[in-house]
Design an enzyme around this catalytic site. Structure first.
Site, PDB file in Angstrom:
ATOM      1  N   LYS A  12       2.605  -4.425   0.587  1.00  0.00           N
ATOM      2  CA  LYS A  12       2.237  -5.644  -0.127  1.00  0.00           C
ATOM      3  C   LYS A  12       3.620  -6.945  -0.516  1.00  0.00           C
ATOM      4  O   LYS A  12       4.166  -7.167   0.010  1.00  0.00           O
ATOM      5  CB  LYS A  12       2.997  -5.058  -1.569  1.00  0.00           C
ATOM      6  CG  LYS A  12       1.429  -3.583  -1.302  1.00  0.00           C
ATOM      7  CD  LYS A  12       1.781  -2.794  -2.946  1.00  0.00           C
ATOM      8  CE  LYS A  12       0.622  -1.207  -2.339  1.00  0.00           C
ATOM      9  NZ  LYS A  12       1.027  -0.158  -3.627  1.00  0.00           N
ATOM     10  N   TYR A  52      -9.392  -2.094  -5.452  1.00  0.00           N
ATOM     11  CA  TYR A  52      -8.888  -0.505  -6.145  1.00  0.00           C
ATOM     12  C   TYR A  52      -9.262  -0.634  -7.165  1.00  0.00           C
ATOM     13  O   TYR A  52      -9.110   0.648  -8.168  1.00  0.00           O
ATOM     14  CB  TYR A  52      -7.392  -1.273  -6.487  1.00  0.00           C
ATOM     15  CG  TYR A  52      -5.792  -1.309  -6.254  1.00  0.00           C
ATOM     16  CD1 TYR A  52      -5.461  -0.104  -5.699  1.00  0.00           C
ATOM     17  CD2 TYR A  52      -5.434  -2.457  -6.059  1.00  0.00           C
ATOM     18  CE1 TYR A  52      -3.971   0.586  -4.646  1.00  0.00           C
ATOM     19  CE2 TYR A  52      -3.845  -2.417  -4.819  1.00  0.00           C
ATOM     20  CZ  TYR A  52      -3.776  -1.261  -4.484  1.00  0.00           C
ATOM     21  OH  TYR A  52      -2.502  -0.414  -3.477  1.00  0.00           O
ATOM     22  N   PHE A  60      -2.332   1.635 -15.355  1.00  0.00           N
ATOM     23  CA  PHE A  60      -1.852   0.755 -14.553  1.00  0.00           C
ATOM     24  C   PHE A  60      -2.514  -0.660 -14.217  1.00  0.00           C
ATOM     25  O   PHE A  60      -1.977  -0.964 -13.411  1.00  0.00           O
ATOM     26  CB  PHE A  60      -0.758   1.459 -13.756  1.00  0.00           C
ATOM     27  CG  PHE A  60      -1.601   2.087 -13.078  1.00  0.00           C
ATOM     28  CD1 PHE A  60      -1.971   1.665 -11.579  1.00  0.00           C
ATOM     29  CD2 PHE A  60      -0.920   3.316 -13.199  1.00  0.00           C
ATOM     30  CE1 PHE A  60      -2.795   3.200 -10.586  1.00  0.00           C
ATOM     31  CE2 PHE A  60      -2.143   4.268 -12.288  1.00  0.00           C
ATOM     32  CZ  PHE A  60      -2.505   4.103 -10.783  1.00  0.00           C
ATOM     33  N   ARG A  88       1.093   8.455   6.214  1.00  0.00           N
ATOM     34  CA  ARG A  88       1.175   8.410   4.430  1.00  0.00           C
ATOM     35  C   ARG A  88       2.514   9.010   4.355  1.00  0.00           C
ATOM     36  O   ARG A  88       3.445   8.645   3.344  1.00  0.00           O
ATOM     37  CB  ARG A  88       0.087   9.574   3.521  1.00  0.00           C
ATOM     38  CG  ARG A  88      -1.027   9.014   3.316  1.00  0.00           C
ATOM     39  CD  ARG A  88      -1.079   7.579   1.855  1.00  0.00           C
ATOM     40  NE  ARG A  88      -0.663   8.274   1.067  1.00  0.00           N
ATOM     41  CZ  ARG A  88      -0.576   7.653  -0.421  1.00  0.00           C
ATOM     42  NH1 ARG A  88      -1.845   7.246  -0.206  1.00  0.00           N
ATOM     43  NH2 ARG A  88      -0.259   7.981  -1.131  1.00  0.00           N
ATOM     44  N   THR A  94       4.937   8.485  -3.490  1.00  0.00           N
ATOM     45  CA  THR A  94       4.247   6.825  -4.606  1.00  0.00           C
ATOM     46  C   THR A  94       5.487   5.747  -5.430  1.00  0.00           C
ATOM     47  O   THR A  94       5.748   4.681  -5.186  1.00  0.00           O
ATOM     48  CB  THR A  94       3.310   6.731  -5.788  1.00  0.00           C
ATOM     49  OG1 THR A  94       1.876   7.455  -4.949  1.00  0.00           O
ATOM     50  CG2 THR A  94       2.299   5.518  -6.367  1.00  0.00           C
ATOM     51  N   ARG A 105       8.684   3.209   1.903  1.00  0.00           N
ATOM     52  CA  ARG A 105       9.481   3.171   0.235  1.00  0.00           C
ATOM     53  C   ARG A 105      10.784   3.600  -0.288  1.00  0.00           C
ATOM     54  O   ARG A 105      11.123   2.859  -1.029  1.00  0.00           O
ATOM     55  CB  ARG A 105       7.873   4.105  -0.190  1.00  0.00           C
ATOM     56  CG  ARG A 105       7.165   3.114  -0.299  1.00  0.00           C
ATOM     57  CD  ARG A 105       5.728   4.142  -1.155  1.00  0.00           C
ATOM     58  NE  ARG A 105       4.571   3.747  -1.461  1.00  0.00           N
ATOM     59  CZ  ARG A 105       3.335   3.947  -1.738  1.00  0.00           C
ATOM     60  NH1 ARG A 105       2.916   5.572  -1.947  1.00  0.00           N
ATOM     61  NH2 ARG A 105       2.084   3.497  -1.612  1.00  0.00           N
ATOM     62  N   ASN A 115       6.194  -1.427  -4.787  1.00  0.00           N
ATOM     63  CA  ASN A 115       6.084  -0.141  -4.309  1.00  0.00           C
ATOM     64  C   ASN A 115       6.115  -0.897  -2.294  1.00  0.00           C
ATOM     65  O   ASN A 115       5.984   0.570  -1.069  1.00  0.00           O
ATOM     66  CB  ASN A 115       6.151   0.629  -4.012  1.00  0.00           C
ATOM     67  CG  ASN A 115       4.445   1.158  -3.924  1.00  0.00           C
ATOM     68  OD1 ASN A 115       3.880   0.283  -3.954  1.00  0.00           O
ATOM     69  ND2 ASN A 115       3.913   2.134  -4.488  1.00  0.00           N
ATOM     70  N   HIS A 118       0.335  -0.442   1.252  1.00  0.00           N
ATOM     71  CA  HIS A 118      -0.620   0.608   0.706  1.00  0.00           C
ATOM     72  C   HIS A 118      -1.006   1.256   1.660  1.00  0.00           C
ATOM     73  O   HIS A 118      -1.036   0.784   3.230  1.00  0.00           O
ATOM     74  CB  HIS A 118      -1.832  -0.365   0.132  1.00  0.00           C
ATOM     75  CG  HIS A 118      -3.112   0.733   0.106  1.00  0.00           C
ATOM     76  ND1 HIS A 118      -3.295   1.174  -0.939  1.00  0.00           N
ATOM     77  CD2 HIS A 118      -3.952   0.358   1.165  1.00  0.00           C
ATOM     78  CE1 HIS A 118      -4.694   1.887  -0.898  1.00  0.00           C
ATOM     79  NE2 HIS A 118      -4.487   1.417   0.718  1.00  0.00           N
ATOM     80  N   GLU A 129     -11.875   1.047   3.809  1.00  0.00           N
ATOM     81  CA  GLU A 129     -11.081  -0.057   3.863  1.00  0.00           C
ATOM     82  C   GLU A 129     -11.023  -0.710   4.269  1.00  0.00           C
ATOM     83  O   GLU A 129     -10.699  -2.065   4.556  1.00  0.00           O
ATOM     84  CB  GLU A 129      -9.772   0.487   3.273  1.00  0.00           C
ATOM     85  CG  GLU A 129      -9.339   1.772   1.483  1.00  0.00           C
ATOM     86  CD  GLU A 129      -8.417   2.399   1.530  1.00  0.00           C
ATOM     87  OE1 GLU A 129      -7.616   2.562   0.156  1.00  0.00           O
ATOM     88  OE2 GLU A 129      -7.351   2.202   1.895  1.00  0.00           O
TER      89      GLU A 129
HETATM   90  N1  UDP Z   1       0.592   2.268  -9.365  1.00  0.00           N
HETATM   91  C1  UDP Z   1       1.382   1.747 -10.414  1.00  0.00           C
HETATM   92  N2  UDP Z   1       1.866   3.288 -12.070  1.00  0.00           N
HETATM   93  C2  UDP Z   1       1.818   4.157 -11.366  1.00  0.00           C
HETATM   94  C3  UDP Z   1       1.036   5.226 -10.446  1.00  0.00           C
HETATM   95  C4  UDP Z   1       0.539   4.189  -9.355  1.00  0.00           C
HETATM   96  O1  UDP Z   1       1.714   0.664 -10.263  1.00  0.00           O
HETATM   97  O2  UDP Z   1       1.846   5.170 -12.401  1.00  0.00           O
HETATM   98  C5  UDP Z   1       0.469   1.691  -8.193  1.00  0.00           C
HETATM   99  C6  UDP Z   1       1.188   2.183  -6.689  1.00  0.00           C
HETATM  100  O3  UDP Z   1       1.658   0.656  -6.976  1.00  0.00           O
HETATM  101  C7  UDP Z   1       0.527   2.430  -6.279  1.00  0.00           C
HETATM  102  C8  UDP Z   1      -0.265   2.168  -6.608  1.00  0.00           C
HETATM  103  O4  UDP Z   1      -0.984   1.732  -7.474  1.00  0.00           O
HETATM  104  O5  UDP Z   1       1.080   2.253  -4.866  1.00  0.00           O
HETATM  105  C9  UDP Z   1      -1.389   3.110  -6.497  1.00  0.00           C
HETATM  106  O6  UDP Z   1      -1.507   4.239  -7.035  1.00  0.00           O
HETATM  107  P1  UDP Z   1      -1.778   5.405  -6.196  1.00  0.00           P
HETATM  108  O7  UDP Z   1      -1.820   6.677  -7.137  1.00  0.00           O
HETATM  109  O8  UDP Z   1      -2.886   5.876  -5.205  1.00  0.00           O
HETATM  110  O9  UDP Z   1      -0.935   5.729  -5.111  1.00  0.00           O
HETATM  111  P2  UDP Z   1      -0.685   5.479  -3.904  1.00  0.00           P
HETATM  112  O10 UDP Z   1      -1.692   5.840  -2.833  1.00  0.00           O
HETATM  113  O11 UDP Z   1      -0.365   3.845  -3.378  1.00  0.00           O
HETATM  114  O12 UDP Z   1       0.784   6.504  -3.048  1.00  0.00           O
HETATM  115 MG    MG Z   2      -3.358   5.851  -3.466  1.00  0.00          MG
END
Ligand code: UDP
Ligand code: MG
Length: 136
Positions: A12, A52, A60, A88, A94, A105, A115, A118, A129
Site C-alpha cells: 500500500k 474494494y 471506512f 495472511r 488488520t 503489519r 497497514n 493487502h 483479485e
Molecule cells: N480498514 C480500516 N478501518 C477499519 C477496518 C479496515 O481502515 O476499521 C481498512 C484497512 O486498511 C484494511 C482494509 O480496510 O486493510 C480492508 O479491511 P479488511 O477487514 O478486509 O482487512 P484486511 O483483510 O486487509 O486485514
Molecule cells: Mg480483507
C-alpha cells in the site's frame, strides 16, 4: 499433500512511500512465497472503489478508497504452499497493534488504515483479485 496456490498481495502507499518495497518482497521470498508477477501502479479512486467494493457498506469505505488511490502501490501475484493463508499469516492482523511479532503489519504498519499490505482472504477472492490486475 502439496497444495500450491496463488494469491494477490498489494504493498500500500504508506509502505511504498517509505521505500519498504524491497524489504516486503524479501519477506515473502524468505518465507517461501514466490513473486510470479509484480507491477507498480497508481489507481484512480474509481478503480480503488471497484477493487474494494465488498466493503462498500462499511463506514471506512470512502477513506479506504481515497487512501489506496493516494499514491503508488505494488501489486503482486504470490505463489506457494497454501499461499492464501500463508500470506495472511505473514501479514498479521488488520490493526498493526494487534499483529503478531515478526509479521509485516507489526514490523511496518502505522495504523489500521495505513497497514502496509493487502492480501486476498480466500482462494476464490484471490482468483478474482489476480484477474482484476493481471488480465492475460
Ligand atoms: N480498514 C480500516 N478501518 C477499519 C477496518 C479496515 O481502515 O476499521 C481498512 C484497512 O486498511 C484494511 C482494509 O480496510 O486493510 C480492508 O479491511 P479488511 O477487514 O478486509 O482487512 P484486511 O483483510 O486487509 O486485514
Ligand atoms: Mg480483507
Amino acid at each position: 499433500m502439496s497444495n500450491i496456490e496463488k494469491t494477490l498481495s498489494i504493498i500500500k502507499p504508506d509502505a511504498v512511500e517509505r521505500n519498504l518495497t524491497e524489504d516486503i518482497k524479501n519477506f515473502f521470498i524468505d518465507n517461501d512465497l514466490e513473486i510470479l508477477s509484480s507491477k507498480k501502479i497508481h489507481m484512480s479512486k474509481e478503480e480503488a472503489s471497484e477493487f474494494y467494493k465488498v466493503h462498500q457498506a462499511k463506514p471506512f469505505y470512502d477513506d479506504l478508497c481515497t487512501y489506496l488511490s493516494s499514491g503508488s502501490i505494488i501489486v503482486m501475484v504470490l505463489e506457494g504452499e497454501n499461499a492464501v493463508s500463508a500470506n495472511r499469516k505473514l501479514m498479521g492482523a488488520t490493526n498493526p497493534k494487534d499483529a503478531e511479532p515478526n509479521t509485516i503489519r507489526k514490523l511496518y504498519g502505522i495504523s489500521i488504515d495505513k497497514n502496509s499490505v493487502h492480501g486476498s482472504d480466500s482462494v476464490e477472492n484471490a482468483k478474482k483479485e489476480i484477474n482484476f490486475f493481471f488480465k492475460d
